[in-house]
Design an enzyme around this catalytic site. Structure first.
Site, mmCIF file in Angstrom:
data_model
loop_
_atom_site.group_PDB
_atom_site.id
_atom_site.type_symbol
_atom_site.label_atom_id
_atom_site.label_comp_id
_atom_site.label_asym_id
_atom_site.label_seq_id
_atom_site.Cartn_x
_atom_site.Cartn_y
_atom_site.Cartn_z
ATOM 1 N N CYS A 42 22.397 119.275 50.066
ATOM 2 C CA CYS A 42 21.731 118.409 49.589
ATOM 3 C C CYS A 42 22.261 117.184 48.629
ATOM 4 C CB CYS A 42 20.888 118.420 48.565
ATOM 5 S SG CYS A 42 19.574 117.311 47.824
ATOM 6 N N ASP A 44 22.080 115.681 46.426
ATOM 7 C CA ASP A 44 22.144 116.144 44.969
ATOM 8 C C ASP A 44 22.881 115.971 44.217
ATOM 9 O OD1 ASP A 44 21.793 117.348 41.979
ATOM 10 O OD2 ASP A 44 19.314 117.163 42.713
ATOM 11 N N ARG A 46 23.862 117.066 41.498
ATOM 12 C CA ARG A 46 23.926 118.878 40.989
ATOM 13 C C ARG A 46 24.354 120.333 41.978
ATOM 14 N NH1 ARG A 46 18.665 118.898 38.192
ATOM 15 N NH2 ARG A 46 17.973 118.061 39.706
ATOM 16 N N HIS A 98 18.609 123.671 47.550
ATOM 17 C CA HIS A 98 18.274 124.311 46.526
ATOM 18 C C HIS A 98 16.690 123.821 45.951
ATOM 19 C CE1 HIS A 98 18.426 119.753 44.359
ATOM 20 N NE2 HIS A 98 18.653 119.721 45.388
ATOM 21 N N CYS A 101 14.284 120.737 44.139
ATOM 22 C CA CYS A 101 14.784 119.860 45.210
ATOM 23 C C CYS A 101 14.224 118.446 45.528
ATOM 24 C CB CYS A 101 15.047 119.945 47.308
ATOM 25 S SG CYS A 101 15.984 118.554 47.426
HETATM 26 CO CO CO Z 1 17.729 118.276 46.679
#
Ligand code: CO
Length: 216
Positions: A42, A44, A46, A98, A101
């Site tokens: 992803c 993302d 993080r 994750h 998400c």
């Molecule tokens: Co995500």
């Protein structure tokens, strides 16, 4: 005018730190990359691929998009898979979702977000397919389970590509894995859905050539 001087300064310090440990690190890496892994994860912020699994530059080839989706006709993702499998000859593809998400969460709701809604439709399709399994869960658990199911479905999609099937047919050593990362404790959970050959696929997804050769 604002600049990114702080980032450029951090970069300078980072590069100097690495060179202090290994003076030839960048020259060696510039000449060739030979990663054993392809990470499909992803976007993302993080969930940074290299850091989470402790790999240095040059050790993992990476493709990231919103909610780690592998769409059959996404030539961006397919090109990454082709280059990684056929040219770099990676031995492992990890699809890494994750928990928590935002993309998966948005797909569970009906708010209009714009263009991205079309992308998230792919996750709504998965929700619809597994609604029988998700229906009884509370909202948090439902999101976690959909994050897991999304990874499992994307592992299948990777395996259904002509690229991966051709690699297996050529005897290439290639395993596709499904992982989910926890933002809360930094740990990866292996979903145990590894696939390493055409026999793992439902017959409908095997290519015609593969089926014919597989029976000879
Ligand atoms: Co995500």
């Amino acid at each position: 005018m604002s600049t990114l001087a702080n980032l450029l300064e951090q970069n300078r310090r980072w590069a100097e730190g690495i060179k202090a440990q290994d003076p030839t690190f960048f020259q060696t890496l510039a000449a060739q990359q030979a990663p054993k892994y392809l990470w499909i994860g992803c976007s993302d912020s993080r969930v940074p691929a290299n850091q989470i699994v402790g790999l240095k530059p040059g050790e993992v080839f990476v493709h990231r998009n919103v909610a780690n989706i592998v769409v059959h006709t996404d030539f961006n993702c397919l090109s990454v898979i082709q280059f990684a499998v056929e040219i770099l000859k990676v031995e492992h593809v990890m699809v890494v979702g994750h928990y928590g998400c935002g993309g998966v969460s948005a797909a569970m709701e009906s708010h209009e977000l714009g263009l991205i809604d079309n992308w998230l439709r792919h996750i709504k399709d998965i929700y619809s397919k597994y609604e029988w399994q998700l229906a009884g869960l509370d909202e948090d658990r439902k999101l976690d389970r959909l994050c897991e199911l999304n990874v499992i479905e994307q592992v299948r999609n990777v395996c259904h590509t002509t690229i991966v099937q051709q690699a297996w047919r050529n005897g290439q050593n290639l395993t596709v894995h499904g992982w989910v990362y926890s933002l809360e404790d930094g740990r990866i959970r292996d979903l145990g859905v590894d696939m390493d050959g055409e026999t793992d696929l439902e017959p409908i997804y095997r290519t015609a050539v593969g089926t014919a050769e597989g029976t000879s």
